[in-house]
Each structure stands twice: as structure tokens, then as C-alpha cells.
Write a protein that holds these residues in place. Structure first.
Motif, mmCIF file in Angstrom:
data_model
loop_
_atom_site.group_PDB
_atom_site.id
_atom_site.type_symbol
_atom_site.label_atom_id
_atom_site.label_comp_id
_atom_site.label_asym_id
_atom_site.label_seq_id
_atom_site.Cartn_x
_atom_site.Cartn_y
_atom_site.Cartn_z
ATOM 1 N N ILE A 158 0.876 -1.169 0.000
ATOM 2 C CA ILE A 158 0.000 0.000 0.000
ATOM 3 C C ILE A 158 0.911 1.216 0.000
ATOM 4 O O ILE A 158 1.808 1.331 0.843
ATOM 5 C CB ILE A 158 -0.927 0.039 1.228
ATOM 6 N N LEU A 159 0.687 2.153 -0.913
ATOM 7 C CA LEU A 159 1.517 3.347 -1.019
ATOM 8 C C LEU A 159 0.736 4.555 -0.531
ATOM 9 O O LEU A 159 -0.409 4.773 -0.937
ATOM 10 C CB LEU A 159 1.960 3.560 -2.465
ATOM 11 N N THR A 160 1.350 5.338 0.370
ATOM 12 C CA THR A 160 0.720 6.551 0.883
ATOM 13 C C THR A 160 1.739 7.686 0.893
ATOM 14 O O THR A 160 2.924 7.484 0.632
ATOM 15 C CB THR A 160 0.198 6.354 2.321
ATOM 16 N N GLY A 161 1.269 8.862 1.238
ATOM 17 C CA GLY A 161 2.164 9.982 1.450
ATOM 18 C C GLY A 161 3.009 9.772 2.688
ATOM 19 O O GLY A 161 2.672 8.977 3.576
ATOM 20 N N GLY A 162 4.103 10.491 2.797
ATOM 21 C CA GLY A 162 5.050 10.269 3.880
ATOM 22 C C GLY A 162 4.543 10.642 5.247
ATOM 23 O O GLY A 162 5.080 10.184 6.260
ATOM 24 N N GLU A 163 3.486 11.471 5.338
ATOM 25 C CA GLU A 163 2.964 11.899 6.635
ATOM 26 C C GLU A 163 1.907 10.949 7.173
ATOM 27 O O GLU A 163 1.438 11.119 8.301
ATOM 28 C CB GLU A 163 2.370 13.311 6.511
ATOM 29 N N ALA A 164 1.510 9.943 6.413
ATOM 30 C CA ALA A 164 0.448 9.034 6.842
ATOM 31 C C ALA A 164 0.915 8.148 7.992
ATOM 32 O O ALA A 164 2.057 7.694 8.031
ATOM 33 C CB ALA A 164 -0.013 8.175 5.675
ATOM 34 N N SER A 165 0.022 7.899 8.939
ATOM 35 C CA SER A 165 0.320 7.013 10.057
ATOM 36 C C SER A 165 0.328 5.558 9.591
ATOM 37 O O SER A 165 -0.432 5.179 8.688
ATOM 38 C CB SER A 165 -0.727 7.198 11.155
ATOM 39 N N ASP A 166 1.167 4.756 10.225
ATOM 40 C CA ASP A 166 1.177 3.332 9.908
ATOM 41 C C ASP A 166 -0.180 2.699 10.188
ATOM 42 O O ASP A 166 -0.617 1.801 9.462
ATOM 43 C CB ASP A 166 2.251 2.610 10.735
ATOM 44 N N TYR A 167 -0.841 3.164 11.217
ATOM 45 C CA TYR A 167 -2.115 2.563 11.643
ATOM 46 C C TYR A 167 -3.184 2.691 10.568
ATOM 47 O O TYR A 167 -4.048 1.814 10.435
ATOM 48 C CB TYR A 167 -2.580 3.225 12.935
ATOM 49 N N THR A 168 -3.156 3.773 9.785
ATOM 50 C CA THR A 168 -4.174 3.977 8.755
ATOM 51 C C THR A 168 -4.101 2.935 7.656
ATOM 52 O O THR A 168 -5.096 2.691 6.964
ATOM 53 C CB THR A 168 -4.049 5.379 8.132
ATOM 54 N N ALA A 169 -2.941 2.317 7.472
ATOM 55 C CA ALA A 169 -2.788 1.307 6.420
ATOM 56 C C ALA A 169 -2.949 -0.114 6.940
ATOM 57 O O ALA A 169 -2.843 -1.064 6.166
ATOM 58 C CB ALA A 169 -1.409 1.449 5.757
#
Length: 252
Positions: free
Chosen positions: A143-154
Motif C-alpha cells: 500500500i503506497l501513501t504519502g510520507g505523513e500518513a500514520s502506519d495505523y491507517t494502512a
């Protein structure tokens, strides 16, 4: 054969999973093995497509096939098929994330992180790659996200990857949360996750099993030996995710 090119045994495994190519405008189609070796070369050394070694043919032909297969979902299907063949160890899985520094020219472009995920340019250059691996450290999905995203959200998206459910899930304290723990238990998965320091009633996992969490760290280290994974050069999410899926199988 160049260093990192597919062996005959690897071609026997991977070859049937690639779509057959037909020549266009009365020209014969190139060999899938040679084209795939060219893609692996770009993945490994991180060079621009135009600088691909000439032994793999015309760079534009290799790039067009890579992009066409990405749009057709070939790379996603390749990883999923290899997982379904029973090559994974489902005793326990591990999830984690790693930061991926983007090249200065990678933040823009239609379909890039900035426009697709609605993050700012700074977050786009510090993308996060969230991954799930099996008990042997083989990747199961990303799963790819922006660098500010929390680990928990993924965490939940990673558990929704269509693979066999493990007996246990290993993760660091960044994934500690009542809702996620309950979700795992409902699925019949034992959470082996240390408690956050602010938890009033801390959980005490089996720390002997938790030591196996280093396998996901070793997986990231192996993936980042491919320079296109260690640094994100591609402008679009599709290109980077395709390289991730291409790097995941045990070859190269």
C-alpha cells in the motif's frame, strides 16, 4: 546473459504468467524474456529508460510494454498468482512500513502522489511503502501513501489483501489499537503487537515470536537493493507500484 537476468528455471515459472504478445503492423513481437530482463535491469540499476542497456533492444519498446502491462494489471496479477501457487508460509504474517525518498522530478505528473492522494509536495517526496509479508519474509502486497500518513491507517487495507489468513500477525507498537486488535481476533488471527506506552492496561504478547518481526525489515532491505525501490524515480503511483510487484518475486 547479463547479471540479474532471468535463469531458465525462473523463466519456466514466470513465462506462462505473462501475456502473449503479437506483432503490430506486420512486425514480429519481441521475446517476453528479453523485455522482462530489460525491465529488471532498469529496476536494479535505477537508470532512466533511455539509458537501458542496448542488449535488451529499444528502450521505448521495453517501456511501452512495461507500461501497457501495468495498465492491464499484469504485475499485480503476477504477484497474486505466485502467492496463490502456495509458495508462501502462512503460519504468521508481518506488516510494517518504510519511507521511500522521491527523486526531485518524481512529485509531479498526472497520476502522481500529489494529485492522486491529495498530499503536498513535501509529503509526496517522502512516500511510505506499507507492506505485508509471510513468515519467510516474502512480500504479499503493498500500500503506497504519502510520507505523513500514520502506519495505523494502512493496517486494515493491508489485512484486506486477498491472501490466506495467517494464524498470527506480528507488528510493532505503531499498530496497537483496540479496533485493529478486535478485527484480527474476529478473523481468527492472534495479534502479536506490543502495547503503546500510554495504554492503561498493556497487552503482553509472546515476545519470543515477536522476534521474528525482523523478517519484514530484512524484506525491505532486500527490496531496496533494487535502486528503483530505494528511490522513487517514477512520476506516477502506477509505475512505482508496478516496480514493487516486479521486485517482489524471488528472482533478480
Amino acid at each position: 546473459m547479463g547479471r540479474g537476468d532471468l535463469s531458465d528455471a525462473e523463466c519456466e515459472l514466470i513465462g506462462p504468467l505473462l501475456p502473449p504478445e503479437r506483432g503490430r503492423w506486420a512486425r514480429p513481437a519481441g521475446d517476453n524474456r528479453r523485455f522482462l530482463n530489460g525491465m529488471l535491469h532498469v529496476l536494479r540499476v535505477g537508470c532512466p529508460w533511455r539509458d537501458m542497456h542496448e542488449r535488451y533492444g529499444k528502450w521505448n519498446s521495453v517501456y511501452v510494454r512495461f507500461r501497457r502491462w501495468a495498465e492491464q494489471g499484469v504485475w499485480d496479477a503476477l504477484l497474486q498468482t505466485l502467492v496463490e501457487l502456495g509458495l508462501t508460509d502462512d503460519w504468521q504474517h508481518t506488516i510494517d512500513s518504510t519511507s521511500v525518498r522521491g527523486h526531485v522530478s518524481a512529485a509531479g505528473g498526472k497520476g502522481g502522489l500529489v494529485r492522486t492522494l491529495l498530499v503536498d509536495h513535501a509529503a509526496a517526496l517522502r512516500a511510505k511503502n506499507h507492506a505485508r509479508c509471510d513468515n519467510q519474509g516474502l512480500p504479499l502486497g503493498f500500500i503506497l501513501t504519502g510520507g505523513e500518513a500514520s502506519d495505523y491507517t494502512a493496517a486494515e487495507p493491508l489485512m484486506e489483501i486477498p491472501v490466506a489468513a495467517p494464524k498470527a500477525l506480528l507488528a510493532d507498537k505503531g499498530y496497537d489499537g483496540d479496533r485493529f486488535r478486535e478485527s484480527l481476533l474476529i478473523r481468527g488471527i492472534l495479534p502479536i503487537i506490543p502495547a503503546r506506552s500510554n495504554r492503561k492496561v498493556p497487552e503482553h504478547p509472546d515476545y519470543r515470536r515477536y522476534r521474528n518481526r525482523n523478517r519484514v525489515e530484512r524484506m525491505f532491505g532486500k527490496l531496496k537493493q533494487q535502486r528503483r525501490i530505494a528511490t522513487r524515480y517514477g512520476k506516477t503511483i502506477l509505475s512505482f507500484e508496478s516496480f514493487l510487484n516486479l521486485a517482489a518475486p524471488p528472482y533478480g
